[in-house]
Write an enzyme that holds these catalytic residues in place. Structure first.
Site, mmCIF file in Angstrom:
data_model
loop_
_atom_site.group_PDB
_atom_site.id
_atom_site.type_symbol
_atom_site.label_atom_id
_atom_site.label_comp_id
_atom_site.label_asym_id
_atom_site.label_seq_id
_atom_site.Cartn_x
_atom_site.Cartn_y
_atom_site.Cartn_z
ATOM 1 N N SER A 145 0.845 -1.195 0.000
ATOM 2 C CA SER A 145 0.000 0.000 0.000
ATOM 3 C C SER A 145 0.873 1.234 0.000
ATOM 4 O O SER A 145 2.015 1.202 0.479
ATOM 5 C CB SER A 145 -0.891 0.011 1.258
ATOM 6 O OG SER A 145 -1.564 1.248 1.402
ATOM 7 N N TYR A 158 -2.603 -0.463 10.422
ATOM 8 C CA TYR A 158 -2.464 -0.827 9.012
ATOM 9 C C TYR A 158 -1.119 -0.352 8.466
ATOM 10 O O TYR A 158 -0.402 -1.113 7.797
ATOM 11 C CB TYR A 158 -3.610 -0.207 8.213
ATOM 12 C CG TYR A 158 -3.632 -0.596 6.754
ATOM 13 C CD1 TYR A 158 -4.067 -1.858 6.368
ATOM 14 C CD2 TYR A 158 -3.232 0.289 5.757
ATOM 15 C CE1 TYR A 158 -4.097 -2.235 5.031
ATOM 16 C CE2 TYR A 158 -3.266 -0.071 4.416
ATOM 17 C CZ TYR A 158 -3.691 -1.328 4.061
ATOM 18 O OH TYR A 158 -3.719 -1.693 2.741
ATOM 19 N N LYS A 162 2.116 -2.535 6.885
ATOM 20 C CA LYS A 162 2.631 -2.335 5.534
ATOM 21 C C LYS A 162 4.068 -1.818 5.536
ATOM 22 O O LYS A 162 4.873 -2.191 4.664
ATOM 23 C CB LYS A 162 1.711 -1.389 4.756
ATOM 24 C CG LYS A 162 0.316 -1.957 4.509
ATOM 25 C CD LYS A 162 0.345 -3.275 3.740
ATOM 26 C CE LYS A 162 -1.056 -3.750 3.377
ATOM 27 N NZ LYS A 162 -1.030 -5.026 2.626
#
Length: 253
Positions: A145, A158, A162
């Site tokens: 991402s 999150y 990542k």
């Protein structure tokens, strides 16, 4: 004079595994590889949607099969990879549980990390074992991402997963380069999929996204497909340990 020739983007005779293949980005990745001539093993938890995807691909004349797999179950993942050899592995399985950092629960933290980082780690290791045993190298591609390069509102967990994935890939690329095993990430901006629908339905979040994407539009699954085909093919034979940002300029600031 002998002129150079562009390396092929074709994947004829190659065997590929795509996780999270029943919908969204993963489905697009599976289609891209199958269109290029690979036999694609499509893996996901939801058997009904997964089989529907494989049936639709077969109807187009492409070679595909379904594999019911919960990536977060390491025993199941190990069993699925045992004795298998893939030329290309694309990991599109992922999870997001967004909240303010002060409100993060251990349960949400563990769920995101177990899939986005732990499962990705051991998928890579299992795939690399198979590629090394075959002795012909291969390409491992993780759908990461843009949030692996920046921070985001309510996205501490999150982003942590990542950013961790990006570091993992760089280290694995160093270790496996001598065996011609390439490993890279694709880092999309917000892509229109069923999983992002709730974000786009929030006017405040939608405005934030529109402001950050310099090209003035959110991403479509098709925006990822060419990148997957490139990283899977001989056209990217000297590319490893890096990220391909498909973010409309989000991280250019």
């Amino acid at each position: 004079m002998t002129l150079p020739r562009t390396p092929t983007l074709r994947l004829d005779g190659k065997r590929a595994l795509v996780t999270g293949a029943s919908s969204g980005i993963g489905q697009g990745c599976a289609v891209a590889l199958a269109e290029a001539g690979a036999h694609v093993v499509c893996a996901a938890r939801g058997v009904e949607k997964l089989q529907a995807t494989v049936d639709a691909m077969a109807a187009e004349g492409w070679s595909a099969e379904a594999l019911a797999l919960d990536m977060a179950d390491l025993d199941a993942l190990t069993a699925a990879l045992k004795g298998q050899s893939f030329d290309v592995v694309v990991n599109s399985a992922g999870l997001a549980r967004h909240s303010a950092a002060l409100d993060t629960t251990p349960e949400d933290y563990d769920a995101v990390m177990n899939l986005n980082l732990r499962a990705a780690y051991f998928l890579s290791v299992g795939a690399a074992h198979g590629m090394k045993a075959k002795g012909q190298g291969g390409s491992i591609i993780h759908i990461s991402s843009q949030m692996g390069h920046v921070g985001g509102i309510d996205r501490a967990v999150y982003c942590a997963s990542k950013h961790g994935l990006e570091g993992m890939v760089k280290s694995m690329a160093i270790e496996w380069g001598a065996d011609q095993i390439r490993i890279n990430t694709i880092c999309p901006t917000f892509i229109k999929t069923p999983l992002t629908a709730s974000t786009f339905d929030n006017p405040e979040r939608a405005a934030w996204i529109a402001e950050k994407i310099k090209l003035g539009r959110v991403g479509e699954v098709e925006d990822i497909m060419g990148a997957v085909a490139y990283l899977a093919s001989d056209a990217s034979a000297l590319v490893t340990g890096t990220s391909l940002l498909i973010d409309g300029g989000w991280t250019a600031d």
